[in-house]
Scaffold this active site. Sequence first.
Site, PDB file in Angstrom:
ATOM      1  N   SER A  13     -90.959 -24.240  25.784  1.00 27.37           N
ATOM      2  CA  SER A  13     -92.210 -24.958  26.039  1.00 27.37           C
ATOM      3  C   SER A  13     -91.947 -26.422  26.412  1.00 27.37           C
ATOM      4  CB  SER A  13     -93.155 -24.865  24.835  1.00 27.37           C
ATOM      5  OG  SER A  13     -92.551 -25.390  23.686  1.00 27.37           O
ATOM      6  N   HIS A  99     -77.970 -30.590  15.558  1.00 25.61           N
ATOM      7  CA  HIS A  99     -77.353 -30.497  16.878  1.00 25.61           C
ATOM      8  C   HIS A  99     -75.972 -31.138  16.867  1.00 25.61           C
ATOM      9  CE1 HIS A  99     -79.859 -34.144  16.704  1.00 25.61           C
ATOM     10  NE2 HIS A  99     -78.945 -34.727  17.452  1.00 25.61           N
ATOM     11  N   HIS A 101     -73.385 -32.987  19.346  1.00 26.13           N
ATOM     12  CA  HIS A 101     -73.168 -33.608  20.658  1.00 26.13           C
ATOM     13  C   HIS A 101     -71.781 -33.205  21.148  1.00 26.13           C
ATOM     14  CE1 HIS A 101     -76.454 -36.733  20.390  1.00 26.13           C
ATOM     15  NE2 HIS A 101     -76.302 -36.474  19.112  1.00 26.13           N
TER      16      HIS A 101
END
Length: 112
Positions: A13, A99, A101
């Site tokens: 989305s 997350h 990197h």
Amino acid sequence: MSDCLFCKVVEGSLPSEKVYEDDQIVVFKDIYPKADVHLLIIPRQHIASLNELDETHDQLIASMFRLLPKIARQQGLDNGFRTIINTGPGGGQEVYHLHIHLLGGGNLLGFA
Ligand code: AMP
Ligand code: ZN
């Protein structure tokens, strides 16, 4: 978690440039790259940060780490790469969906 930016990336989305996805993990380009290659490796499942990990995540975390060198190779980072995980306000975390990197290539400055 509908108000989470990276859950929206997983759902599709929120637009992103995905370079890899499987049933557990999505990899996409960082919108403000700090090096020629700057990707984010995230779990599909919402986990806010390293602080929220428990033993049910062991297999997922192993898969995320084992994926890193494969993605790096795919991106042509034959000479090595850098991984960073920011955790909490003290670690400079801005998006509270776990997350990793993955940085490399030209323009990789000192410690990011
Ligand atoms: P951190 O400080 O570790 O939480 O890093 C968050 C990272 O997400 C930053 O490097 C941002 O540039 C990146 N980022 C934020 N929004 C987006 C987005 N919509 N698509 C891709 N990367 C994003
Ligand atoms: Zn999320």
